[in-house]
Design an enzyme around this catalytic site. Structure first.
Site, PDB file in Angstrom:
ATOM      1  N   ALA A  49       0.801  -1.229   0.000  1.00  0.00           N
ATOM      2  CA  ALA A  49       0.000   0.000   0.000  1.00  0.00           C
ATOM      3  C   ALA A  49       0.843   1.293   0.000  1.00  0.00           C
ATOM      4  O   ALA A  49       0.691   2.140  -0.896  1.00  0.00           O
ATOM      5  CB  ALA A  49      -0.973  -0.034   1.173  1.00  0.00           C
ATOM      6  N   ARG A  61      -5.080   0.057  -9.110  1.00  0.00           N
ATOM      7  CA  ARG A  61      -5.476  -0.977  -8.136  1.00  0.00           C
ATOM      8  C   ARG A  61      -6.519  -0.363  -7.197  1.00  0.00           C
ATOM      9  O   ARG A  61      -6.331   0.772  -6.744  1.00  0.00           O
ATOM     10  CB  ARG A  61      -4.259  -1.482  -7.337  1.00  0.00           C
ATOM     11  CG  ARG A  61      -3.281  -2.270  -8.215  1.00  0.00           C
ATOM     12  CD  ARG A  61      -2.271  -3.052  -7.402  1.00  0.00           C
ATOM     13  NE  ARG A  61      -2.855  -4.217  -6.778  1.00  0.00           N
ATOM     14  CZ  ARG A  61      -2.198  -4.978  -5.886  1.00  0.00           C
ATOM     15  NH1 ARG A  61      -0.959  -4.656  -5.520  1.00  0.00           N
ATOM     16  NH2 ARG A  61      -2.772  -6.036  -5.360  1.00  0.00           N
ATOM     17  N   ASP A 110      -4.254  -2.662   3.852  1.00  0.00           N
ATOM     18  CA  ASP A 110      -4.391  -1.873   2.619  1.00  0.00           C
ATOM     19  C   ASP A 110      -5.463  -0.803   2.745  1.00  0.00           C
ATOM     20  O   ASP A 110      -5.429   0.195   2.035  1.00  0.00           O
ATOM     21  CB  ASP A 110      -4.670  -2.805   1.434  1.00  0.00           C
ATOM     22  CG  ASP A 110      -3.406  -3.587   1.100  1.00  0.00           C
ATOM     23  OD1 ASP A 110      -3.129  -4.590   1.791  1.00  0.00           O
ATOM     24  OD2 ASP A 110      -2.665  -3.158   0.202  1.00  0.00           O
TER      25      ASP A 110
END
Ligand code: MRU
Length: 350
Positions: free
Chosen positions: A46, A87, A235
Site C-alpha cells: 500500500a 489498483r 491496505d
C-alpha cells in the site's frame, strides 16, 4: 536504496517480480507506465504504490509541456484518475494522488513551471514522510514484542511494500535491531507468494531468523502454542477498525482470537479511510485467473479450469487486538480511538 525514488527525471523502482532470484531496477518515464507497473505488481504494497503514484504524477506534469496552468491542472486530473484506477483496494494510492492534486490546484501557484517544481517537492515529501512514519510505527509496535517471541506474519510488509523500513515487518526489524531474540513464521501468501519470495528475502538480508510456512499451517502453529503474536499490514482500514489486507488475513484474525493469540495490523494513518464506515464498503480487487492457473509462468492446472482470485479480505474489528499506528496503538472502542489518532496526524506529515 529505496523501493521507489525519483532519479534524474525518471521514477526508479526495484522490480519486485524478479525477487528473490534477481535484484534489478527499472526506470519509468511516463505516468501511464507507472500505472501499468502498479497493476502488474512491479511495485506493490500500500505505501509503496502511493509513493510510486505520486512520482507518476510528477512524470505526468513533465509529459505535458504546456505553459498554460489551467491546461496542466486538467491534464493532471486525468493522469490522477488513470493512476488511481491501477489498483482499487489500497487507499494510499488514492490518498497520495489526491494529496498531489490538492497542491496542483492550490491558489498559491501562478505558473505551470512553479507547479511542476512544487509537485516534485510534494512527491519527495510523501516518500520521506513514509520512512519517518514507518520508524515511528516500528518503535510503537516493538513495545509489544518480548525477548523469545515467535511472530506470525502474512504477505510482505517490509521495505519493499513501503518506501523504506516497512510496517509489520518494520516492527519485527526494530525488535531485532533492539537485540530481542525473535523468530518469524512467514506465511508464504498464495497466490503471489509475497511472504515466501519477498519477506523471506528481506529477513535473510537483515539476519532475522525465519521459517516459511504454508498459509494453511497457521492454525496448526497457533493451536500448538508456537505463536506469541500475529503481525500483518493493511491496505485500507474503515473508520470502525475493519481492516482489509492481503487475502488470507481474515482467517488469521479468527484463528488468533480462537487461540488467545494477540492480532495486530500495523497501519500508517494514511491507510485509514475515514470516508468508509465499515469493511463492507471496501472495494476488493479480483485479479486475473492466471495467477492461480499458471503461477510464475508454470502451468499448474488446465487453462479452462474456472478460478476466483480475490486479492484481499476484510478482518472485522472484533478480531483485532489493536492497530499499531505512528501515533500510538489504537484499541477498542475503535470508532472513537481511530478518530483520535487520525486527528493527531502531524500537520507536516499530511
Ligand atoms: O497485493 P499486494 O502485494 O500489493 O498486497 C500487499 C499487502 O497486502 C501488504 O500486506 C500491505 O500492503 C500492507 S502494508 C505495507
Amino acid at each position: 536504496m529505496r523501493t521507489v525514488e525519483w532519479n534524474a527525471g525518471k521514477v526508479k523502482m526495484i522490480d519486485q517480480r524478479q525477487l528473490p532470484w534477481e535484484f534489478v531496477h527499472v526506470d519509468f518515464e511516463t505516468h501511464e507506465d507507472v500505472a501499468t507497473a502498479i497493476k502488474e505488481m512491479v511495485v506493490r504494497g500500500a505505501p509503496a504504490i502511493g509513493a510510486a503514484a505520486s512520482f507518476g504524477m510528477v512524470l505526468a506534469a513533465n509529459q505535458n509541456t504546456t505553459s498554460d496552468l489551467k491546461a496542466l491542472q486538467q491534464y493532471l486530473g486525468e493522469a490522477g484518475e488513470r493512476l488511481k484506477a491501477a489498483r482499487p483496494t489500497a487507499v494510499n494510492l488514492m490518498w497520495a494522488v489526491d494529496r498531489i492534486l490538492r497542491l496542483a490546484t492550490s491558489s498559491d501557484l501562478v505558473t505551470a513551471e512553479e507547479l511542476r517544481e512544487a509537485l516534485l517537492q510534494e512527491a519527495q515529501n510523501i516518500a520521506d514522510d513514509d520512512v519517518v512514519i514507518n520508524r515511528r510505527m516500528a518503535a510503537n509496535g516493538a513495545t509489544l514484542i518480548k525477548d523469545g517471541d515467535t511472530i506470525l506474519h502474512h504477505c510482505n510488509t517490509g521495505m519493499l511494500a513501503t518506501v523504506d523500513y516497512g510496517t509489520a515487518l518494520g516492527v519485527i526489524r526494530m525488535a531485532h535491531e533492539q537485540g530481542k531474540n525473535i523468530h518469524v513464521l512467514l506465511d508464504e501468501t498464495r497466490p503471489r507468494m509475497q511472504g515466501a519470495r519477498l519477506s523471506a528475502w528481506e529477513c535473510k538480508q537483515l539476519g532475522i531468523p525465519f521459517e516459511i510456512i504454508p498459509d494453511s499451517a497457521a492454525g496448526h502453529f497457533m493451536a500448538h502454542g508456537e505463536v506469541d503474536i500475529v503481525l500483518v499490514g493493511a491496505d485500507r482500514v474503515a473508520s470502525n477498525g475493519d481492516t482489509a489486507n492481503k487475502i488470507g488475513t481474515y482467517h488469521l484474525g479468527v484463528l488468533a482470537k480462537e487461540n488467545g493469540v494477540p492480532f495486530y495490523p500495523v497501519v500508517p494513518t494514511s491507510t485509514i479511510d475515514m470516508n468508509i464506515q465499515s469493511g463492507a464498503d471496501i472495494p476488493i480487487e479480483e485479479r486475473g485467473p492466471d495467477e492461480l492457473r499458471t503461477p510464475y509462468g508454470k502451468a499448474l492446472v488446465p487453462e479452462d479450469y474456472p478460478v476466483r482470485n480475490p486479492a484481499f479480505d476484510v478482518t472485522p474489528a472484533r478480531y483485532i487486538t489493536g492497530l499499531v499506528t505512528e501515533n500510538g496503538i489504537v484499541r477498542a472502542p475503535f470508532i472513537e480511538n481511530i478518530a483520535r489518532v487520525v486527528q493527531e496526524r502531524p500537520l507536516n506529515l499530511t
